[in-house]
Enzyme design. Structure first.
Site, PDB file in Angstrom:
ATOM      1  N   TYR A  41      -6.011  16.624 -17.564  1.00 60.94           N
ATOM      2  CA  TYR A  41      -5.174  16.979 -16.422  1.00 60.94           C
ATOM      3  C   TYR A  41      -5.866  18.093 -15.653  1.00 60.94           C
ATOM      4  CZ  TYR A  41      -0.463  15.246 -15.407  1.00 60.94           C
ATOM      5  OH  TYR A  41       0.606  14.533 -14.930  1.00 60.94           O
ATOM      6  N   GLU A  53      -4.572  19.602 -12.237  1.00 62.05           N
ATOM      7  CA  GLU A  53      -3.885  19.918 -10.984  1.00 62.05           C
ATOM      8  C   GLU A  53      -4.525  21.130 -10.316  1.00 62.05           C
ATOM      9  OE1 GLU A  53       0.275  20.412 -11.544  1.00 62.05           O
ATOM     10  OE2 GLU A  53       0.663  18.275 -11.757  1.00 62.05           O
ATOM     11  N   ASP A 103      -9.304   5.442  10.080  1.00 63.63           N
ATOM     12  CA  ASP A 103      -9.241   4.872   8.735  1.00 63.63           C
ATOM     13  C   ASP A 103     -10.417   3.905   8.610  1.00 63.63           C
ATOM     14  OD1 ASP A 103      -8.758   3.413   6.452  1.00 63.63           O
ATOM     15  OD2 ASP A 103      -6.617   3.150   6.812  1.00 63.63           O
ATOM     16  N   THR A 122     -11.102   4.272   1.587  1.00 65.66           N
ATOM     17  CA  THR A 122     -11.145   3.940   0.172  1.00 65.66           C
ATOM     18  C   THR A 122     -12.560   4.190  -0.319  1.00 65.66           C
ATOM     19  OG1 THR A 122     -11.641   1.656   0.770  1.00 65.66           O
ATOM     20  CG2 THR A 122      -9.342   2.177   0.293  1.00 65.66           C
ATOM     21  N   LYS A 179     -14.388  -1.371  -1.676  1.00 66.22           N
ATOM     22  CA  LYS A 179     -14.796  -2.196  -0.536  1.00 66.22           C
ATOM     23  C   LYS A 179     -16.306  -2.082  -0.309  1.00 66.22           C
ATOM     24  CE  LYS A 179     -10.265  -2.033   1.744  1.00 66.22           C
ATOM     25  NZ  LYS A 179      -9.555  -0.909   1.114  1.00 66.22           N
ATOM     26  N   ARG A 181     -11.969   2.163  -7.486  1.00 66.07           N
ATOM     27  CA  ARG A 181     -10.808   2.082  -6.614  1.00 66.07           C
ATOM     28  C   ARG A 181     -10.216   3.482  -6.446  1.00 66.07           C
ATOM     29  NH1 ARG A 181     -10.242  -3.138  -5.824  1.00 66.07           N
ATOM     30  NH2 ARG A 181      -8.381  -2.852  -4.563  1.00 66.07           N
TER      31      ARG A 181
END
Length: 413
Positions: free
Chosen positions: A50, A52, A196, A222, A225, A231
């Site tokens: 983790y 954060e 985008d 992203t 692609k 991903r």
């Protein structure tokens, strides 16, 4: 104990998917194959951590190594796109878009994006998406005759609606975007420009597509692609937006990042910085253009009459079948595509009048123009003989033979 022994159902699905990818032609424009190094990174022990917050300012202990991979990833991304600031924490392109909207807008502010049915994206204001029910969505589209963006009409719409954010980008538009015109229009109405570039970011990195960086205030993408990474998503922006964007990613939009995915992103960014990547990007476009020409020769109706990038949008009305039917019948032959709406669409999004195809994954396997010609012929034969099961099975056999000549390197190693 192995996965096969502990969870045979899941293991079986994994094996079947591996065979599907190895022996089929992946022609969905938004999909690709990552390197074995990216797979190794994403499947790493960083899955357990983790983290954060941001490097040097975490809310959890033990994040020294996460800081390293995030800093390296951000630096590589800034080098790749020559930008001021980068955030690699977004879990997806959609969440990257959400963070930008929260950084720029207030609820019920007006956004102006490309209509989904004419090539835009779900997160550019669709009423069924968060972008549509948090913000007031207005849309521009394409000219009825040319199927190209009408920038004069776009300018008129911007002046009429006075959006707080102008969005450039697409999921099914096979031509370059004129970022300079978008920026001029945004400046005229006094709003920021967001681009985008999820679909074409890899082509920008490979210098075969115009870059939005000199014109856009904020850029999202992203990492899969055309960029050929895991991903996930990222945000690029000018310095003045950096603090606000970072705060809207965390804590504004999501909790902890995915360290194993950030590690895989960093690996993919390094790959995209290598000289061989430019050759790869060039071949993606060469393949798409040649495939377009071959499909046109076989009577397919291509939206805009061709492509500038990696994707091809086909209107199937002249073939007397819909997009869903074409997707299903091509799948039977080992050719994976997706149904897609076309400009002037009259059918449901679950049916559609077209299909969208692309060349990134085929190019990753090493296929070139010769293979594109064979694939165009197979697509034509499948659709023309869609009621001939024997013919389709014969083509599926040919597809398997071709794919065996171009192995997935991360499977074969």
């Amino acid at each position: 104990m192995s996965l096969e022994q502990k969870d045979s159902i899941i293991f079986s699905a994994l094996q079947e998917e591996m065979q599907r990818q190895k022996l089929g032609l992946e022609m969905i424009a938004s999909e690709n194959y990552v390197s074995s190094e990216v797979l190794e990174a994403q499947g790493s022990i960083f899955t357990n951590k983790y983290a954060e917050g941001y490097p040097g300012k975490r809310y959890y202990g033990g994040c020294t190594n996460v800081d390293t991979i995030e800093n390296v990833g951000r630096d590589r991304l800034k080098e790749l796109f020559s930008c001021d600031h980068a955030n690699i924490q977004p879990h997806s392109g959609s969440s990257a878009n959400m963070a930008v909207y929260f950084a720029v807008l207030k609820p019920q502010d007006t956004i102006l994006g490309m209509d989904l049915s004419q090539g835009g994206h779900l997160t550019h204001g669709s009423p069924v998406n968060f972008s549509g029910f948090i913000f007031q969505s207005k849309f521009y589209g394409v000219d009825e005759k040319t199927n190209l963006i009408d920038y004069n009409k776009l300018e008129d719409l911007a002046k009429q609606y006075k959006p707080k954010l102008l969005i450039a980008g697409h999921s099914a538009y096979p031509r370059f975007l004129d970022f300079e015109k978008f920026k001029t229009i945004a400046d005229q109405v006094g709003c920021p420009l967001m681009v985008d570039m999820a679909h074409f970011s890899g082509l920008v990195a490979g210098v075969v597509h115009p870059s939005p960086i000199p014109y856009a205030d904020l850029v999202t993408s992203t990492t899969h692609k055309t960029l050929r990474g895991p991903r996930g998503g990222f945000i690029l922006c000018k310095k003045e937006w950096a603090k606000k964007v970072d705060s809207k990613v965390f804590p504004g939009m999501q909790g902890g990042p995915l360290p194993h995915v950030m590690m895989a992103k960093a690996v993919a960014f390094k790959e995209a910085l290598e000289p061989s990547y430019k050759i790869y990007a060039q071949q993606i476009v060469k393949n798409a253009k040649y495939l377009s020409e071959q499909l046109i020769q076989r009577g397919f109706n291509l939206v805009t009459g061709g492509t500038d990038n990696h994707l091809i949008l086909i209107n199937l009305n002249n073939k007397n079948l819909n997009g869903k039917e074409a997707e299903d019948i091509l799948h039977q032959a080992g050719i994976t595509v997706n149904k897609n709406t076309v400009p002037g669409e009259t059918r449901s999004p679950f049916v559609t009048s077209g299909i969208r195809i692309g060349t990134p994954a085929l190019t990753t396997r090493g296929m070139k123009e010769k293979e594109m010609g064979r694939i165009a012929e197979w697509m034509s034969q499948v659709i023309e003989n869609r009621n001939n099961e024997k013919k389709i099975l014969n083509i599926k056999g040919e597809v398997k033979k071709l794919c065996s000549q171009f192995p997935l390197f991360h499977v074969e190693k």
